[in-house]
Scaffold this motif. Sequence first.
Motif, short mmCIF file in Angstrom:
data_model
loop_
_atom_site.label_atom_id
_atom_site.label_comp_id
_atom_site.label_asym_id
_atom_site.label_seq_id
_atom_site.Cartn_x
_atom_site.Cartn_y
_atom_site.Cartn_z
N PRO B 85 0.81 -1.23 0.00
CA PRO B 85 0.00 0.00 0.00
C PRO B 85 0.84 1.27 0.00
CG PRO B 85 -0.81 -1.58 1.63
CD PRO B 85 0.45 -2.15 1.10
N GLU B 86 2.00 1.25 0.67
CA GLU B 86 2.80 2.48 0.69
C GLU B 86 3.37 2.80 -0.70
OE1 GLU B 86 3.37 -0.26 2.41
OE2 GLU B 86 5.51 -0.76 2.57
N ASP B 87 3.63 1.75 -1.49
CA ASP B 87 4.08 1.99 -2.86
C ASP B 87 2.96 2.63 -3.69
OD1 ASP B 87 6.33 0.72 -1.99
OD2 ASP B 87 6.30 -0.89 -3.49
N ILE B 88 1.74 2.12 -3.51
CA ILE B 88 0.61 2.69 -4.24
C ILE B 88 0.38 4.14 -3.80
CG2 ILE B 88 -1.89 2.51 -4.65
CD1 ILE B 88 -0.41 0.26 -5.98
N ALA B 89 0.52 4.40 -2.53
CA ALA B 89 0.33 5.77 -2.04
C ALA B 89 1.39 6.71 -2.63
CB ALA B 89 0.39 5.79 -0.51
N ALA B 90 2.63 6.24 -2.69
CA ALA B 90 3.70 7.07 -3.24
C ALA B 90 3.48 7.32 -4.74
CB ALA B 90 5.06 6.40 -3.01
N LEU B 91 3.06 6.26 -5.44
CA LEU B 91 2.77 6.41 -6.88
C LEU B 91 1.62 7.39 -7.10
CD1 LEU B 91 2.70 3.01 -8.83
CD2 LEU B 91 4.25 4.95 -9.15
N THR B 92 0.63 7.33 -6.23
CA THR B 92 -0.54 8.21 -6.37
C THR B 92 -0.14 9.67 -6.15
OG1 THR B 92 -1.94 6.41 -5.60
CG2 THR B 92 -2.90 8.62 -5.58
N LEU B 93 0.70 9.89 -5.13
CA LEU B 93 1.21 11.25 -4.91
C LEU B 93 1.97 11.73 -6.15
CD1 LEU B 93 1.87 13.64 -2.88
CD2 LEU B 93 4.04 12.44 -2.46
N ALA B 94 2.82 10.86 -6.68
CA ALA B 94 3.60 11.22 -7.87
C ALA B 94 2.66 11.54 -9.03
CB ALA B 94 4.55 10.09 -8.24
N ARG B 95 1.68 10.67 -9.25
CA ARG B 95 0.72 10.88 -10.35
C ARG B 95 0.04 12.25 -10.21
NH1 ARG B 95 -4.55 8.69 -10.72
NH2 ARG B 95 -4.73 9.64 -8.65
N ASP B 96 -0.43 12.54 -9.01
CA ASP B 96 -1.16 13.80 -8.80
C ASP B 96 -0.26 15.01 -9.06
OD1 ASP B 96 -3.33 12.28 -8.16
OD2 ASP B 96 -3.18 12.61 -5.99
N ARG B 97 0.98 14.93 -8.60
CA ARG B 97 1.88 16.07 -8.77
C ARG B 97 2.33 16.22 -10.22
NH1 ARG B 97 3.63 18.74 -4.42
NH2 ARG B 97 5.42 19.43 -5.64
N ILE B 98 2.55 15.10 -10.89
CA ILE B 98 2.92 15.16 -12.32
C ILE B 98 1.76 15.76 -13.13
CG2 ILE B 98 3.51 13.78 -14.36
CD1 ILE B 98 4.79 11.74 -12.32
N GLU B 99 0.57 15.34 -12.78
CA GLU B 99 -0.60 15.88 -13.50
C GLU B 99 -0.74 17.38 -13.28
OE1 GLU B 99 -4.20 13.57 -13.08
OE2 GLU B 99 -5.41 15.37 -13.45
N ALA B 100 -0.58 17.82 -12.04
CA ALA B 100 -0.72 19.26 -11.74
C ALA B 100 0.33 20.07 -12.51
CB ALA B 100 -0.58 19.49 -10.24
#
Lengths: 437, 437
Positions: B85-100
């Motif tokens: 789950p921590e990997d998914i959380a880190a990927l999700t943070l990355a995804r959101d910031r890359i998108e922004a």
Amino acid sequence: MPVRLDIRDPDFKDRFAALLGAKREAAADVEAAVRAIVEDVKARGDDALVALTQKFDGLDLGTAGAAGLRVTPAEVTAAVAACPPEDIAALTLARDRIEAYHRRQIPEDQRYTDALGVELGYRWTPVEAAGLYVPGGTAAYPSSVLMNAVPAKVAGVERLVMVVPAPGGKLAPLVLAAAQLAGVDEIFRVGGAQAVAALAYGTATIAPVDKIVGPGNAYVAAAKRIVFGKVGIDMIAGPSEVLIIADASADPQWIAADLLAQAEHDAAAQSILITTDAAFAHAVEAAVESQLATLPREKIAAASWRDHGAVILVETLDQAVGLADAVAAEHLELAVADPAPLVDRIRHAGAIFVGTHTPEAVGDYVAGSNHVLPTARSARFSSGLGVLDFMKRTSILRCGPDQLAAIGPAAVTLAKAEGLEAHARSVALRLAGAAAK
Amino acid sequence: MPVRLDIRDPDFKDRFAALLGAKREAAADVEAAVRAIVEDVKARGDDALVALTQKFDGLDLGTAGAAGLRVTPAEVTAAVAACPPEDIAALTLARDRIEAYHRRQIPEDQRYTDALGVELGYRWTPVEAAGLYVPGGTAAYPSSVLMNAVPAKVAGVERLVMVVPAPGGKLAPLVLAAAQLAGVDEIFRVGGAQAVAALAYGTATIAPVDKIVGPGNAYVAAAKRIVFGKVGIDMIAGPSEVLIIADASADPQWIAADLLAQAEHDAAAQSILITTDAAFAHAVEAAVESQLATLPREKIAAASWRDHGAVILVETLDQAVGLADAVAAEHLELAVADPAPLVDRIRHAGAIFVGTHTPEAVGDYVAGSNHVLPTARSARFSSGLGVLDFMKRTSILRCGPDQLAAIGPAAVTLAKAEGLEAHARSVALRLAGAAAK
């Protein structure tokens, strides 16, 4: 005679696909010859340029040697004085309009601080030095000089170097005039693969550039492919094409002239008419035949129209839009009574010419938009030449300790998941340093 | 040991030029093999994919045949569930910031009417379908999936197709998770030149795309070069590099970790330190040696640092800026006490990481800017991956009779000067038509 298709034909889909897929140009296999020329210029520099210029252009530089490659300001001034004043006036109008259009393409930088305090953004900067290849002989087009050089100067390129072969020592005066109007900084009378190699690798006389643009023959195109990576290049242009969607509100003579304007470029050029009106299609075809007879470039235009031309009947303009997106034409004319709704729905085209009073030719010269456009269906994924081709974007990122504390742990997690321990450590050491304080 | 240079050395210029010019990677000659694979996929489609996947990836698709190439939603869901789950959380943070970050790259259209009444402008539209190549095995990086896929989706690409080899049938779960988070539409377990060929030409199972991006080995790179023109491609990436300008305000351990983060990628990667402080340089070198001992990828990082690393002493930060522009590094860290003045003066770099708390690794994963950046000095003329790589610009032009009357005569003049009579005629007929009214 051109291909005639009707969307109601049972085999329309296959025949349309065949039209799209047809190869219009045999790729000349000049790679080995070009590779030898590029290596020669890399190895011998100016000496190679002098020898190759003698060999290919019949130009003996004599005791001047490579220094004689440079076209002097006095030569340019003399050339401009020799041009008809109305040509200079037309070129000046074109230059001014191209410059005004391209100034709107200058991109904006972004610098911002996000909610966590991370400073982010990017900055656009010009390519420092660019080279512009200009063909010699009959294909020496002053309009192309403007279309390539003006966006470079608008982008802020400091050093713009033009190379142009001078077969038998001759240069087209109007090409030199266009270079002067566009602000070209250096001009050399050298062409072919040797000119491209000199721009990429530099010689004692020609300092290297960072990017090379401009059209050329198979040798020039092959040389650009070879030096790509060492320098940037623009697209490798294929034969030109126009797609005209027209209805009966258009004058068949005008549309015929537009089809022929494309066809006269090159026997490999392609002109396609899509219309909802069979009688109109016949009238255009008849007008093409009659106009052909009085064209100086009749042979070229006739070959293009015969071998690659197409007339496509559709039931509705909706259908025409679908076909136009499949063609993704370099040039798309919308010569219909009500073009605005079509403009909004077209997805793939290099340039759209809207309404019956906008022939492609006005865009080729003086409208202001660029005439260097993606050919051979590449408008599906690429754009015409513009200011961005002479700029590049640098991303900028700044974290302080608090920002790294906020997002750094996720970077450590992902680096470890990817097995890149040193990546993780470069963040973790800083997090530990902050925690220790 | 790395190259050590001092700007005061009499032979500095030559040694620095040698460092810049050094080839770090032997180009594998795979062109003939790749050309055969591409032709096979063009000719046999799915049958070729099934056979080549068996041959190169040891993956027997059995009775499913080519249908088995498609990774099902159920497989993706299962893979995501298997990720920490921590990997998914880190990927999700990355995804959101890359998108922004990338949302700010969406370009603006231009439509305007000039003083003469000519309507001009251009419009950006997304590429319709894009393909993303993702390497398999140890180089399967979920962060790269995000960096390539998110900009495509921000651009508005409707159909984003991922291809990834599954050696022995195995796919990295976190790569599938990244694809799901980024909104990838289709995933196929196929790799190598055959995957690139399928994306470019299409097969019964894999519909063709318009543009192909993503990193790959020599076979993938050669295949991308071959299909270029039929489809668009991104840059051909070379080995990665970092240039760090640091002063004594930085912690030598941090800088050593940053140099090694680059070096651990690849034995051909390059890490360069430029500093004004000899004692600091020694401390960093010592820290590199001690950190190397505990790196899982010690061998790779040690080879890179030994063969391509460099430590350059300069007298002033001004000199460092000049050298950095000559290097035009993919990644530039400014680990100095007062970095802001340097940021403004740097002209050529793929990305700038500002200040001692901004290691490159934070940008590689979670900052939001893209980690696909121009390598091997190509930051002189090209940019990192972004939204514009998935869009193209169509120019739009509209004249009425009055506008054509104003600028058309100059087009006629230039067309005649260039010997293009049909161009002149397509404008002149309309001018005559208006005059006759």
